[in-house]
Design a protein around this motif. Structure first.
Motif, PDB file in Angstrom:
ATOM      1  N   SER A  18       0.848  -1.186   0.000  1.00  0.00           N
ATOM      2  CA  SER A  18       0.000   0.000   0.000  1.00  0.00           C
ATOM      3  C   SER A  18       0.884   1.235   0.000  1.00  0.00           C
ATOM      4  O   SER A  18       1.938   1.246   0.636  1.00  0.00           O
ATOM      5  CB  SER A  18      -0.875  -0.018   1.256  1.00  0.00           C
ATOM      6  N   GLN A  19       0.431   2.263  -0.696  1.00  0.00           N
ATOM      7  CA  GLN A  19       1.147   3.537  -0.693  1.00  0.00           C
ATOM      8  C   GLN A  19       0.194   4.664  -1.025  1.00  0.00           C
ATOM      9  O   GLN A  19      -0.824   4.452  -1.679  1.00  0.00           O
ATOM     10  CB  GLN A  19       2.320   3.516  -1.668  1.00  0.00           C
ATOM     11  N   VAL A  20       0.529   5.846  -0.540  1.00  0.00           N
ATOM     12  CA  VAL A  20      -0.255   7.034  -0.866  1.00  0.00           C
ATOM     13  C   VAL A  20       0.263   7.558  -2.200  1.00  0.00           C
ATOM     14  O   VAL A  20       1.463   7.710  -2.394  1.00  0.00           O
ATOM     15  CB  VAL A  20      -0.139   8.105   0.231  1.00  0.00           C
ATOM     16  N   GLN A  21      -0.667   7.810  -3.118  1.00  0.00           N
ATOM     17  CA  GLN A  21      -0.316   8.262  -4.455  1.00  0.00           C
ATOM     18  C   GLN A  21      -1.271   9.367  -4.878  1.00  0.00           C
ATOM     19  O   GLN A  21      -2.394   9.432  -4.368  1.00  0.00           O
ATOM     20  CB  GLN A  21      -0.448   7.083  -5.419  1.00  0.00           C
ATOM     21  N   TRP A  22      -0.879  10.170  -5.771  1.00  0.00           N
ATOM     22  CA  TRP A  22      -1.710  11.236  -6.341  1.00  0.00           C
ATOM     23  C   TRP A  22      -2.244  12.182  -5.264  1.00  0.00           C
ATOM     24  O   TRP A  22      -3.346  12.703  -5.372  1.00  0.00           O
ATOM     25  CB  TRP A  22      -2.866  10.674  -7.162  1.00  0.00           C
ATOM     26  N   GLY A  23      -1.492  12.360  -4.200  1.00  0.00           N
ATOM     27  CA  GLY A  23      -1.863  13.315  -3.169  1.00  0.00           C
ATOM     28  C   GLY A  23      -2.748  12.773  -2.087  1.00  0.00           C
ATOM     29  O   GLY A  23      -2.415  12.828  -0.919  1.00  0.00           O
ATOM     30  N   ASP A  24      -3.892  12.195  -2.437  1.00  0.00           N
ATOM     31  CA  ASP A  24      -4.823  11.765  -1.392  1.00  0.00           C
ATOM     32  C   ASP A  24      -5.497  10.432  -1.678  1.00  0.00           C
ATOM     33  O   ASP A  24      -6.629  10.198  -1.295  1.00  0.00           O
ATOM     34  CB  ASP A  24      -5.879  12.837  -1.145  1.00  0.00           C
ATOM     35  N   ASP A  25      -4.787   9.533  -2.341  1.00  0.00           N
ATOM     36  CA  ASP A  25      -5.333   8.207  -2.618  1.00  0.00           C
ATOM     37  C   ASP A  25      -4.447   7.136  -2.002  1.00  0.00           C
ATOM     38  O   ASP A  25      -3.223   7.180  -2.144  1.00  0.00           O
ATOM     39  CB  ASP A  25      -5.438   7.954  -4.122  1.00  0.00           C
ATOM     40  N   GLN A  26      -5.069   6.204  -1.317  1.00  0.00           N
ATOM     41  CA  GLN A  26      -4.370   5.036  -0.775  1.00  0.00           C
ATOM     42  C   GLN A  26      -4.488   3.951  -1.824  1.00  0.00           C
ATOM     43  O   GLN A  26      -5.597   3.490  -2.125  1.00  0.00           O
ATOM     44  CB  GLN A  26      -5.016   4.595   0.544  1.00  0.00           C
ATOM     45  N   VAL A  27      -3.371   3.558  -2.403  1.00  0.00           N
ATOM     46  CA  VAL A  27      -3.357   2.615  -3.516  1.00  0.00           C
ATOM     47  C   VAL A  27      -2.819   1.271  -3.035  1.00  0.00           C
ATOM     48  O   VAL A  27      -1.755   1.204  -2.422  1.00  0.00           O
ATOM     49  CB  VAL A  27      -2.490   3.155  -4.673  1.00  0.00           C
ATOM     50  N   TYR A  28      -3.579   0.223  -3.304  1.00  0.00           N
ATOM     51  CA  TYR A  28      -3.183  -1.139  -2.939  1.00  0.00           C
ATOM     52  C   TYR A  28      -2.722  -1.833  -4.205  1.00  0.00           C
ATOM     53  O   TYR A  28      -3.415  -1.809  -5.224  1.00  0.00           O
ATOM     54  CB  TYR A  28      -4.368  -1.876  -2.296  1.00  0.00           C
ATOM     55  N   LYS A  29      -1.528  -2.451  -4.114  1.00  0.00           N
ATOM     56  CA  LYS A  29      -0.906  -3.038  -5.294  1.00  0.00           C
ATOM     57  C   LYS A  29      -0.407  -4.445  -5.008  1.00  0.00           C
ATOM     58  O   LYS A  29      -0.149  -4.800  -3.859  1.00  0.00           O
ATOM     59  CB  LYS A  29       0.307  -2.198  -5.716  1.00  0.00           C
TER      60      LYS A  29
END
Length: 114
Positions: A18-29
């Motif tokens: 998981s990482q924060v991307q695009w400023g305010d999105d929590q992205v699960y990969k």
């Protein structure tokens, strides 16, 4: 589903990060590829679904096409808290499996998914 329960369920999947991307999105990969996205408050959920699930969820009005990702069969739910925990966990497993299947054999082996 609560934001904490969602994060726990998503990160319990093999190779999930998981990482924060695009400023305010929590992205699960998995393997560097997205399978789910929430806003930082985890109120909205965008997730990869199968072609059939995409049609069923959008036509029923339960979800809508995810902005920027609809062409790849992603849907968006506007209220994660209103969704059933077991149903969300099933969608997470499916999204993870769909994305994992598209990884190279070497990456799947490295993540223990082979």
């Amino acid at each position: 589903m609560s934001p904490e329960a969602f994060a726990q369920a998503a990160l319990a999947l093999p190779g999930a990060t998981s990482q924060v991307q695009w400023g305010d999105d929590q992205v699960y990969k998995v393997g560097g590829k997205m399978f789910a996205v929430t806003d930082l408050a985890a109120s909205r959920l965008s997730i990869k679904v199968s072609d059939i699930a995409y049609e069923a969820l959008v036509e029923s009005g339960q979800a809508r096409p995810a902005p920027y990702l609809a062409r790849a069969k992603w849907v968006q739910f506007d209220d994660l808290a209103a969704l059933d925990d077991e149903e969300v966990a099933d969608w997470l497993n499916t999204a993870h499996a769909l994305v994992s299947a598209r990884l190279t054999r070497a990456v799947r082996r490295e993540l223990g998914l082979a």
